[in-house]
Enzyme design. Structure first.
Site, PDB file in Angstrom:
ATOM      1  N   CYS A   2       0.845  -1.190   0.000  1.00  0.00           N
ATOM      2  CA  CYS A   2       0.000   0.000   0.000  1.00  0.00           C
ATOM      3  C   CYS A   2       0.886   1.249   0.000  1.00  0.00           C
ATOM      4  CB  CYS A   2      -0.941   0.083   1.188  1.00  0.00           C
ATOM      5  SG  CYS A   2      -2.173  -1.208   1.241  1.00  0.00           S
ATOM      6  N   ARG A  27       6.306  -0.792  -4.096  1.00  0.00           N
ATOM      7  CA  ARG A  27       5.863  -1.363  -2.826  1.00  0.00           C
ATOM      8  C   ARG A  27       4.936  -2.569  -3.032  1.00  0.00           C
ATOM      9  NH1 ARG A  27       6.729   2.261   1.359  1.00  0.00           N
ATOM     10  NH2 ARG A  27       5.000   1.545   2.629  1.00  0.00           N
ATOM     11  N   TRP A  77      -2.646  -2.912  -1.669  1.00  0.00           N
ATOM     12  CA  TRP A  77      -2.247  -4.331  -1.711  1.00  0.00           C
ATOM     13  C   TRP A  77      -3.271  -5.040  -0.825  1.00  0.00           C
ATOM     14  CZ3 TRP A  77      -0.510  -8.160   1.696  1.00  0.00           C
ATOM     15  CH2 TRP A  77       0.158  -9.241   1.116  1.00  0.00           C
ATOM     16  N   ASN A 103      -3.052   3.007   5.065  1.00  0.00           N
ATOM     17  CA  ASN A 103      -2.034   1.972   4.896  1.00  0.00           C
ATOM     18  C   ASN A 103      -1.915   1.266   6.255  1.00  0.00           C
ATOM     19  OD1 ASN A 103       0.242   0.499   4.317  1.00  0.00           O
ATOM     20  ND2 ASN A 103       1.620   2.256   4.143  1.00  0.00           N
ATOM     21  N   GLY A 104      -1.937  -0.083   6.263  1.00  0.00           N
ATOM     22  CA  GLY A 104      -1.841  -0.797   7.542  1.00  0.00           C
ATOM     23  C   GLY A 104      -3.032  -1.719   7.718  1.00  0.00           C
ATOM     24  N   GLU A 487      18.452 -18.373  -0.223  1.00  0.00           N
ATOM     25  CA  GLU A 487      18.247 -17.087  -0.878  1.00  0.00           C
ATOM     26  C   GLU A 487      18.170 -17.257  -2.401  1.00  0.00           C
ATOM     27  OE1 GLU A 487      17.202 -14.312  -0.073  1.00  0.00           O
ATOM     28  OE2 GLU A 487      17.889 -12.931  -1.614  1.00  0.00           O
ATOM     29  N   LYS A 491      14.913 -16.210  -4.572  1.00  0.00           N
ATOM     30  CA  LYS A 491      14.958 -15.287  -5.723  1.00  0.00           C
ATOM     31  C   LYS A 491      14.221 -15.894  -6.906  1.00  0.00           C
ATOM     32  CE  LYS A 491      15.658 -12.304  -4.366  1.00  0.00           C
ATOM     33  NZ  LYS A 491      15.927 -11.978  -3.008  1.00  0.00           N
ATOM     34  N   GLU A 494      10.333 -16.118  -6.312  1.00  0.00           N
ATOM     35  CA  GLU A 494       9.510 -14.913  -6.261  1.00  0.00           C
ATOM     36  C   GLU A 494       9.377 -14.215  -7.610  1.00  0.00           C
ATOM     37  OE1 GLU A 494      10.917 -12.179  -3.250  1.00  0.00           O
ATOM     38  OE2 GLU A 494      12.982 -12.453  -3.857  1.00  0.00           O
ATOM     39  N   HIS A 510      17.624 -37.472   3.855  1.00  0.00           N
ATOM     40  CA  HIS A 510      16.624 -37.661   4.914  1.00  0.00           C
ATOM     41  C   HIS A 510      15.211 -37.354   4.415  1.00  0.00           C
ATOM     42  CE1 HIS A 510      19.767 -38.415   7.805  1.00  0.00           C
ATOM     43  NE2 HIS A 510      20.403 -37.344   7.345  1.00  0.00           N
ATOM     44  N   LYS A 609       7.098  -4.646  -1.593  1.00  0.00           N
ATOM     45  CA  LYS A 609       8.477  -4.362  -1.214  1.00  0.00           C
ATOM     46  C   LYS A 609       8.597  -4.095   0.272  1.00  0.00           C
ATOM     47  CE  LYS A 609      12.790  -3.420  -2.207  1.00  0.00           C
ATOM     48  NZ  LYS A 609      13.621  -4.615  -2.461  1.00  0.00           N
TER      49      LYS A 609
HETATM   50  C1  F6R Z   1      12.739 -10.938  -1.085  1.00  0.00           C
HETATM   51  C2  F6R Z   1      12.341  -9.792  -0.315  1.00  0.00           C
HETATM   52  C3  F6R Z   1      11.606 -10.022   0.949  1.00  0.00           C
HETATM   53  C4  F6R Z   1      12.138  -9.088   2.032  1.00  0.00           C
HETATM   54  C5  F6R Z   1      11.303  -9.210   3.300  1.00  0.00           C
HETATM   55  C6  F6R Z   1      11.863  -8.363   4.428  1.00  0.00           C
HETATM   56  O1  F6R Z   1      13.412 -10.581  -2.255  1.00  0.00           O
HETATM   57  O2  F6R Z   1      12.588  -8.680  -0.689  1.00  0.00           O
HETATM   58  O3  F6R Z   1      11.690 -11.347   1.354  1.00  0.00           O
HETATM   59  O4  F6R Z   1      13.469  -9.425   2.277  1.00  0.00           O
HETATM   60  O5  F6R Z   1       9.989  -8.806   3.039  1.00  0.00           O
HETATM   61  O6  F6R Z   1      11.919  -7.027   4.080  1.00  0.00           O
HETATM   62  P1  F6R Z   1      12.860  -6.026   4.851  1.00  0.00           P
HETATM   63  O7  F6R Z   1      14.257  -6.451   4.613  1.00  0.00           O
HETATM   64  O8  F6R Z   1      12.548  -4.694   4.260  1.00  0.00           O
HETATM   65  O9  F6R Z   1      12.502  -6.113   6.300  1.00  0.00           O
END
Ligand code: F6R
Length: 614
Positions: A2, A27, A77, A103-104, A487, A491, A494, A510, A609
């Site tokens: 949002c 975002r 969102w 927002n929230g 990680e 990547k 997502e 296992h 984001k």
């Molecule tokens: C993955 C990604 C998310 C953030 C997560 C935490 O590419 O961007 O998994 O890492 O939402 O966000 P922050 O680091 O802003 O607390």
């Protein structure tokens, strides 16, 4: 997650709002809307999907909206109710005179809804936000004062919110407030901007004021009045934003993600500036307030984070335990906040967050702070809510990260952990001087090694084409690169929506080995060091089940040529620094697969984001 914008001044507002919302697109959102104060009435326009749909809707209303100089806007969102027109913000009270964006999450919205329905309010959407619109309107009916109505309403709201409110009775007044959600006010000449984040306003002004929780600002073109939750007027802390509008351009790259991956050598250089001058000089972390005494008194460290930041935290645990000999627990913030943790004044709590606004991590930090722990925050946003909670801060200086998938901020977080772990080791004298000097020298070489990877991406691209149509992907590693496997898989998942999983390679047998056959790619992160041979054996086991084998390696071992279908080579590096080097090709692999599949790389579906809801 949002985004809010608002403007009051003397310029036409529509483009200011739409451009501001565009800057907040990163975002993550699924519908949008704006409300404009027009001649005698407030007009609301909404659209499902991308902002272009809202722009198109507005095209047929140009004459009625073009002279408006006050308005609010929102990208939503979806949390409560599907991303439909009815659920999109702004929301209004029943007579349409009071309009707001939010927002929230309003946690007690059901109770509020019941109470307001009993008072005669008719709800049209499924959102939690609409309850706030009716609630503020009911307070306004009694007080006839918009600021007071907002103040009284927020006393009945539980949860997180940033709100921007306007009313038909006010020609040029916005009222804004927040609790546990970001909001700032940009200050121009005879005009004010409201936004969830800096990118929405930086084109217009560098002067801004961040609202603290429970503060309420009443804004007209001439002035801003700030009050606390009891109505007392407060002094205003105006800041100069250290941002440049150019940071938001793709600079010729097809996507922000690719640009951000390529920025990583500079990101590493930047974070080292002023902190590590030479291998034989001590590390300087000016904003870290830990000393021999505080470190001696610690009996544990807890690192809390979400998503990619959680993976950086897992590497951090490895480093701190290795260099400092202090026990470290790493936990997802969303788990940490709902259990009884052993956290006290002898615990150092490290919060890791790119945005510094992630609701779960922020809540966890506040809980730990209330228990007397020293709070250290590693963040890319020293202007964030988390940074404001910090006793110690390590800013990672990665610059704005626009692509939803975190790349350069991850590398910067890893660097922050190297610096912090070695800094603490220097205080504790737990690493001998020659080893320390060699570690620092290696750290200073990392930018050129990343440059080397980025200068030839042919093998990664070949690999991306070969595996783009797979349905599943397994990443395996051991030791300090187990988080790299997680990680790398995150990547890929997502941005390409391929089902990818990271495993510690020793765990394959296992259970997960049951999934292996000739359709399953297995990528081994085979970096030279203590677990190399072990991982090689695990890779043999996978190959024996006919899995399609890929190696990411810095080894020249000839055995690899028979074992692996594809080999992605990276420069040699000391094992402890290998997560920085190994991650870059994995980011590129995910990028090129998603790009090959034609996915929306920078704004993947369903993702935000900045996750400002718990
Ligand atoms: C993955 C990604 C998310 C953030 C997560 C935490 O590419 O961007 O998994 O890492 O939402 O966000 P922050 O680091 O802003 O607390």
């Amino acid at each position: 997650m949002c985004g809010i914008v608002g403007y009051v001044g003397d310029r036409p507002v529509v483009d200011i709002l739409l451009d501001g919302l565009e800057q907040l697109e990163y975002r993550g959102y699924d519908s949008s809307g704006i409300a404009l104060k027009c001649a005698d009435d407030i007009k609301v326009y909404k659209a499902e999907g991308k902002l272009i749909n809202l722009r198109n809707t507005l095209k047929s209303h140009v004459s009625e909206v073009s002279s408006s100089t006050m308005g609010i806007g929102h990208i939503r969102w979806a949390t409560h109710g599907a991303p439909t027109l009815l659920n999109a913000h702004p929301h209004t009270c029943n007579c349409g005179n009071l309009v707001l964006v939010h927002n929230g999450i309003i946690e007690n919205y059901k109770e509020l809804r019941e109470k307001l329905t009993a008072q005669g309010c008719v709800f049209r959407s499924q959102t939690d936000t609409e309850a706030v619109a009716h609630l503020v309107a009911s307070k306004y009916a009694k007080t006839k004062d918009l600021t007071e109505a907002v103040r009284l309403a927020t006393q009945e709201i539980e949860g997180a919110y940033a709100l921007c409110v306007m009313h038909n009775d006010y020609k040029n007044t916005l009222v804004v407030t927040k609790r546990n959600a970001p909001l700032l006010v940009g200050i121009g000449e005879g005009e004010f901007y409201v936004a969830s984040d800096v990118p929405a306003i930086i084109k217009h002004t560098k002067k801004a004021m961040y609202l603290n929780d429970n503060q309420i600002a009443t804004i007209t073109p001439e002035k801003l009045v700030l009050i606390d939750k009891d109505g007392n007027e407060l002094p205003q802390k105006i800041e100069v934003l250290p941002w440049e509008p150019v940071a938001l351009s793709k600079m010729g790259y097809k996507h922000f993600m690719l640009k951000e991956i390529h920025e990583q050598p500079d990101v590493v250089r930047n974070i080292l500036v002023g902190k590590l001058h030479a291998p034989d000089e001590p590390i300087v972390l000016n904003e870290v307030k830990l000393n021999k005494e505080t470190l001696k008194n610690l009996n544990r460290i807890q690192i809390i984070a979400c998503g990619t930041s959680l993976h950086a935290a897992m590497v951090g645990k490895y480093l701190i335990e290795n260099f400092c000999g202090i026990a470290v627990d790493v936990e997802a913030s969303s788990e940490y906040i709902y259990r009884k943790t052993v956290t006290d004044a002898h615990t150092l709590v490290i919060g890791v967050s790119q945005s510094g606004e992630t609701a779960d991590t922020l809540t966890a930090i506040k809980q730990a702070k209330a228990k007397g722990s020293h709070i250290l925050i590693i963040t890319n946003r020293p202007d964030s809510a988390m940074a404001r909670e910090a006793d110690s801060l390590v800013p990672v200086n990665a610059g704005i990260e626009v692509s939803v998938a975190a790349t350069k901020s991850y590398t910067a977080q890893l660097m922050a952990f190297y610096l912090l772990a070695l800094y603490m080791a220097e205080i504790k004298e737990s690493v001998d001087v020659p080893t320390m000097t060699s570690l620092k020298a290696e750290m200073m070489l990392l930018p050129q090694k990343i440059d080397q990877i980025l200068s030839n991406t042919d093998e990664v691209q070949k690999c991306a084409r070969a595996y783009a149509n797979t349905k599943d992907f397994i990443y395996v590693a051991r030791g300090i690169n187990f988080p790299t496997a997680l990680e790398g898989a995150l990547k890929l998942k997502e941005i390409s929506y391929i089902n990818a999983t990271g495993y510690p390679a020793g765990e394959l047998k296992h259970g997960p080995i049951a999934m292996l056959d000739e359709t399953m790619p297995v990528l081994s992160i085979l970096m030279n060091g203590s677990v190399y041979e072990k991982l090689l054996s695990n890779s043999e086991e996978a190959k024996a089940r006919n899995a399609r084998m890929i190696a990411l390696t810095n080894s020249n071992d000839e055995k690899l040529n028979d074992l692996f279908e594809h080999i992605i080579r990276v420069p040699d590096v000391q094992e402890l620094f290998s997560p920085v080097i190994a991650m870059v090709p994995l980011q590129l692999l995910a990028y090129y697969i998603a790009e090959f599949l034609g996915k929306d790389v920078d704004q993947p579906r369903n993702l935000a984001k900045s996750v400002t809801v718990e």
